[in-house]
Every structure is written in structure tokens, then in C-alpha cells.
Design an enzyme around this catalytic site. Structure first.
Site, PDB file in Angstrom:
ATOM      1  N   PRO A 138      -1.996  -4.872   3.321  1.00  0.00           N
ATOM      2  CA  PRO A 138      -1.928  -5.721   4.525  1.00  0.00           C
ATOM      3  C   PRO A 138      -3.296  -6.109   5.070  1.00  0.00           C
ATOM      4  CG  PRO A 138      -1.516  -3.436   5.097  1.00  0.00           C
ATOM      5  CD  PRO A 138      -1.552  -3.498   3.594  1.00  0.00           C
ATOM      6  N   TYR A 142       0.500   6.026  -9.132  1.00  0.00           N
ATOM      7  CA  TYR A 142      -0.702   6.455  -8.417  1.00  0.00           C
ATOM      8  C   TYR A 142      -1.285   7.746  -8.985  1.00  0.00           C
ATOM      9  CZ  TYR A 142       1.001   3.154  -4.847  1.00  0.00           C
ATOM     10  OH  TYR A 142       1.459   2.052  -4.186  1.00  0.00           O
ATOM     11  N   LYS A 195      -3.994   1.712   4.163  1.00  0.00           N
ATOM     12  CA  LYS A 195      -4.549   2.929   3.572  1.00  0.00           C
ATOM     13  C   LYS A 195      -5.993   3.089   4.015  1.00  0.00           C
ATOM     14  CE  LYS A 195      -7.036   4.081  -0.486  1.00  0.00           C
ATOM     15  NZ  LYS A 195      -7.581   3.535  -1.734  1.00  0.00           N
ATOM     16  N   SER A 242      10.120  -3.272  -5.022  1.00  0.00           N
ATOM     17  CA  SER A 242       8.758  -3.652  -4.670  1.00  0.00           C
ATOM     18  C   SER A 242       8.351  -4.831  -5.540  1.00  0.00           C
ATOM     19  CB  SER A 242       7.815  -2.460  -4.896  1.00  0.00           C
ATOM     20  OG  SER A 242       6.474  -2.787  -4.591  1.00  0.00           O
TER      21      SER A 242
END
Length: 267
Positions: free
Chosen positions: A182, A49, A224, A132
């Protein structure tokens, strides 16, 4: 807030705050301040990120580093045991601490990389380790040689894409599942009229219905947003429960199509 207990006994919130590209719209200090004020106590980051230093600095300036759970992930360019340790240490330095460390993708050879995380965990440098984007067959391979099983697998999951095979395998092996993206981020899910009708019945938004569907299915979620109204909205999902009929309808929306890379081919 609801909590999950990981397989090593660590309590984690059902909702983590995602930090991917949050600095592109607003200063991270402002976003983290607002997220904390809304009630978020767990932040999800990654070396990929490119904002770990900014995030760590924000947490220190706000004086809340010790009050939040912090996750980061080792990117695919850190191949092998030594490179994985170095990547973790670089993230640890930028963030100030790491509570949960994950392998970001099952790229190339991941067994030696997992051994590095095991040693980091056994040394008490993190509170849990995980993976992940690991599918069922990746997890099977990992568990065959792992001394410490992963505590969590963070995968793409939303009403329009659910990898139930991996979710089921994780349940059987006591591995918590977290859903990234999500709310799908792009695509028609939040404009779906059936989801909107369900939301109207409960006095909730489509986003809240979609997050509730995941949590009620036993998954944690990592939404987010840089907007404080949506931050609040994404947390306000614990005062209602979807009916079996609504859960079945939401499950039926699964297209089987990912919005991001396939873990089998992503490098």
C-alpha cells in the site's frame, strides 16, 4: 483501529501487519513483539515468504498466538487439490494455526485448489478463505463454480496503482479487498509534493495520507515495517478523514502501472 466484517461474519482489522522478508533486517521475535506492542492484532504471511516457522515460533514464545489473527497463502507450486491441502497443512504446522488461508496467485488451474480450501474451511480448520492477486475475470470464473465464495481478495493497490474494476466487482459481490504494497515500497509516491501538502494540512505524513486514502476507499491495508516508529505511524490513520477534494486528487494519481507481476502472466 477500524474493522471490516467479512462475508461470513468474521471481524478483521483494517490494518494487517505484513511479514514479507522482515527477518532480513531484524529477528522476527523482536519485530513481532514491537508490532504487537503498537497494537497490531493481525499478521499476514505466506509459504512463499519462507518465514512461517520463525513467525510461529515467535508467536509461541511471546504467548500471543491466540490473540492475533493469522493469514497465510498457498504458493503456486501447490497445483491441484491434494497439493493445496498439503501446503496448507505444512503452513499450519509451521505457524501453529491459520485463521485465513488464501491462494497466492491465480496461477495455472485454480478451481481444484479452491475446492481444497473450501473443504478445509468447512472442516473448521480456518475461519475464512480467500484469494490474492485475482482480477475481476479470475473472480468471475471462480464464483461460477464455488460453493463458498472468497471472503477476501488481496491485491496490489496504492495511490499510483488502483485496479478499480476489480475493487468494484468485489464490492458488488461482498468480497473484502486488502491492499498489499500500500506504500508502494519503491517509487516516487511518498515523495509526491501534492501528497505531502495534503499531509501537512492534516498534520500527517505522506505514508499516513496514502494509507488513509485506501482505508477511506473501503480497502484494508497490509503495510510492513521493521521500525517501531513507522509501525506506529502506519496505525495512526483513524483520527482524520480526507476531504472529497483530497480523495479525488489522490485518485487522479493512478498510473495504471503495477510495481509487481501481472496476475494474468505471473506463474
Amino acid at each position: 483501529m477500524e474493522y471490516f466484517t467479512l462475508n461470513n461474519g468474521l471481524f478483521v482489522p483494517a490494518v494487517f501487519f505484513g511479514t514479507y522478508h522482515i527477518q532480513d533486517t531484524r529477528p522476527i521475535l523482536e519485530v513481532v513483539r514491537d508490532a504487537y506492542a503498537c497494537g497490531y492484532r493481525a499478521l499476514d504471511s505466506a509459504s512463499y515468504y519462507k518465514n512461517e516457522a520463525l513467525l510461529g515460533d515467535a508467536l509461541q514464545k511471546l504467548g500471543i498466538s491466540g490473540e492475533v489473527l493469522l493469514t497465510t497463502k498457498v504458493w503456486n507450486d501447490a497445483q491441484g487439490y491434494d497439493a493445496t491441502v498439503r501446503s496448507f497443512e505444512e503452513s499450519e504446522k509451521r505457524l501453529g494455526k491459520v485463521d485465513i488461508c488464501m491462494l497466492h496467485w491465480p496461477a495455472a488451474e485454480f478451481l481444484s485448489r479452491w475446492k481444497a480450501l473450501e473443504d478445509i474451511y468447512r472442516a473448521g480448520r480456518v475461519r475464512a478463505i480467500g484469494v490474492s492477486n485475482f482480477k475481476r475475470h479470475h473472480l468471475q470464473t471462480l464464483l461460477e463454480s464455488a460453493d463458498v465464495p472468497p471472503a477476501v481478495d488481496q491485491i496490489e493497490a496504492h495511490a499510483y496503482f488502483m485496479d478499480w474494476e476489480t475493487v468494484s466487482f468485489c464490492r458488488k459481490n461482498n468480497i473484502a479487498v486488502q491492499a498489499w504494497r500500500p506504500l508502494m515500497r519503491t517509487g516516487p509516491m511518498l515523495q509526491n509534493r501534492q501528497i505531502a501538502r495534503i499531509g501537512k494540512k492534516y498534520g500527517k505524513t505522506a505514508a499516513q495520507v496514502c494509507l488513509r486514502f485506501l482505508v477511506q476507499s473501503g480497502l484494508g491495508v497490509v503495510p510492513k515495517s521493521v521500525h517501531i516508529e513507522r509501525m506506529r505511524e502506519n496505525l495512526d490513520i483513524f483520527d482524520f478523514a480526507l476531504s472529497r477534494e483530497d480523495m479525488r486528487l489522490l485518485s487522479s494519481l493512478n498510473t495504471g502501472i503495477r510495481t509487481a507481476g501481472d496476475p494474468d502472466t505471473f506463474i
